[in-house]
Structure formats: C-alpha cells, structure tokens
Design an enzyme around this catalytic site. Sequence first.
Site, PDB file in Angstrom:
ATOM      1  N   SER A  57       0.857  -1.186   0.000  1.00  0.00           N
ATOM      2  CA  SER A  57       0.000   0.000   0.000  1.00  0.00           C
ATOM      3  C   SER A  57       0.891   1.233   0.000  1.00  0.00           C
ATOM      4  O   SER A  57       2.067   1.148   0.394  1.00  0.00           O
ATOM      5  CB  SER A  57      -0.846   0.009   1.288  1.00  0.00           C
ATOM      6  OG  SER A  57      -1.494   1.242   1.457  1.00  0.00           O
ATOM      7  N   TYR A  68      -2.010  -1.000  10.199  1.00  0.00           N
ATOM      8  CA  TYR A  68      -2.077  -1.181   8.745  1.00  0.00           C
ATOM      9  C   TYR A  68      -0.769  -0.731   8.092  1.00  0.00           C
ATOM     10  O   TYR A  68      -0.170  -1.453   7.293  1.00  0.00           O
ATOM     11  CB  TYR A  68      -3.255  -0.377   8.192  1.00  0.00           C
ATOM     12  CG  TYR A  68      -3.486  -0.580   6.713  1.00  0.00           C
ATOM     13  CD1 TYR A  68      -4.124  -1.719   6.245  1.00  0.00           C
ATOM     14  CD2 TYR A  68      -3.058   0.374   5.786  1.00  0.00           C
ATOM     15  CE1 TYR A  68      -4.331  -1.911   4.881  1.00  0.00           C
ATOM     16  CE2 TYR A  68      -3.260   0.185   4.429  1.00  0.00           C
ATOM     17  CZ  TYR A  68      -3.902  -0.956   3.980  1.00  0.00           C
ATOM     18  OH  TYR A  68      -4.097  -1.147   2.636  1.00  0.00           O
TER      19      TYR A  68
END
Length: 236
Positions: free
Chosen positions: A127, A140
């Site tokens: 990401s 995350y």
Amino acid sequence: MTENLRGKIALVTGGASGIGAATVKRLQDCGAVVIVADLGGDTPIDVTDERAVDAFVAQVVDEHGRLDIAANVAGTSGVYANVADATTRSWRQTLEVNLDAVFYCLRAELRAMRAAGNGGSIVNVASSAGKMGVPGLSAYSASKHGVIGLTKSAALEVAREGIRVNAVCPGTIRTPMLRGFVGGDEETLEKMGRRAPIGRIGEPDEIAEAIVWLCSDAASFVTGHALEADGGVAAI
Ligand code: NAI
C-alpha cells in the site's frame, strides 16, 4: 497491452473482491488458469491458517502440475485508532492478515516454484501506507511496511532461481474494503480522491494492470521492486 499468459497457472489470494477480483479477471483475459484463495471463495480458504495455505498450494500443484504466478492480495484495513488508544487484539488481527498471512502464502508459493525449477513470479499487495506513516492506521501502515521488507528480502534470496518477487503499493482504490472503511459514504471517497495529485480515486482495474504486468515476462528484469500505483501520492 495484453500480456500473453496462456497456459500459466496463477494463484490469487483475496480474489473474491476488489483489487483481487480485478486481478483474477485480468489474468484470465491474458490466458492464465486462475485459482482463488479467499474467505469468500467457492471453497473458503483462510490465509491466516498456515496449514490450510500449505495444503491449498499443494493441491494446486497436484491438480495443475505447477505454480507459475501468485498474487497475494488478501488484506484488511484494520480498525481506526491512534496508537495510544489501540488494543493489542486489533494490532494482532491486522498484522495476522496483512503480514503473517503474506509470509505463509509467499513461503508456500516459493517452495512450490522452487520444487518445479521453472522460475515464477510473485506479487504482494502492499500500500502507499507501506511507504509513509498514516495517523490512526498504525497497524495497517506497519503491516504494509513489513510486506515491502518481506518482498525485497525474498526477491534477493530467489533471484538466481528465476523467481521474481515484487510488491504493488496502491493509493486509495474504490473497493468494498475502502467503502466499508468510510461507512459507504461516496462523497468521502471522492474527497479522498481529490487529495491525490491526480485528483481522483483509483479503480481496481488500474491496480490489476500493474500486478499482471509484474507477473508477466514483460517485467522479466524487475524484482525486489515496490511499485507505486497511487495517483502520485508517494511523489508529494
Ligand atoms: P476487499 O475487501 O475488496 O478484498 C479483500 C479480499 O481479501 C476479500 O475478498 C476478503 O474476503 C479477502 N480476505 C480478507 N482476509 C482474508 C483471509 N484471512 N483469508 C482469505 N481471504 C481473506 O479489499 P481491497 O481494497 O480489494 O484490498 C485488497 C488489497 O489491497 C489489500 O491487501 C489492501 O490492504 C490493499 N490495498 C487496498 C487499498 C484500497 O484503497 N482499497 C489501498 C492500498 C492497498
């Protein structure tokens, strides 16, 4: 451009939704035989269960003779909380899906490719949060930083065996995960998109394109790379 993947055997985790589903379709359009490992698949597989992952990859090799391509896409956003307020349980749950499971899948895929001796290509989905801090999404962000480190290390280990390992780092992409994260509020999604240099949110197909290119022989000299597909966010 349509890569020629005719006859290639490809495994996609998280292939039942969002970026994974777009990747499955793109691989199939390029001629690959695609097997999906997903909690929401026809035969549900939990990628956080290392034994289930090993058995699934072994079954793919049994049924199809080998594994040429793998895209490890399954992931979770985790819950929104600043570090000072976060629970150990939510930290572990996010790391378990986004990092431990990528390790289990990558390990099983590398073993299968190594045993066949025909090389291969693996793409892990990280990401843009794997390259920068994100307030409220520390687990995350940490998990995605971990995916990039795992990708680069594995790439160096197997480069001489003709196995390439890369990562893709998407920005904000219109998927069920992101919709869920913003409580289904389309206006919030569009606002998030306007913050990116490119001025809009990304579509799952745009990430699938990057994943499939890395999987294909068109990227034959690319390994250990973490490719940003984020509308320019990492360039800020
Ligand atoms: P999504 O929620 O649409 O799809 C994720 C898929 O993974 C689902 O089909 C789900 O069933 C599966 N999955 C989750 N946990 C699993 C488990 N334990 N075992 C097996 N399957 C499991 O999400 P999306 O947005 O397509 O995300 C795909 C990947 O892209 C994730 O790794 C995510 O972190 C990453 N990503 C997404 C971005 C976005 O804006 N949507 C941005 C950057 C990265």
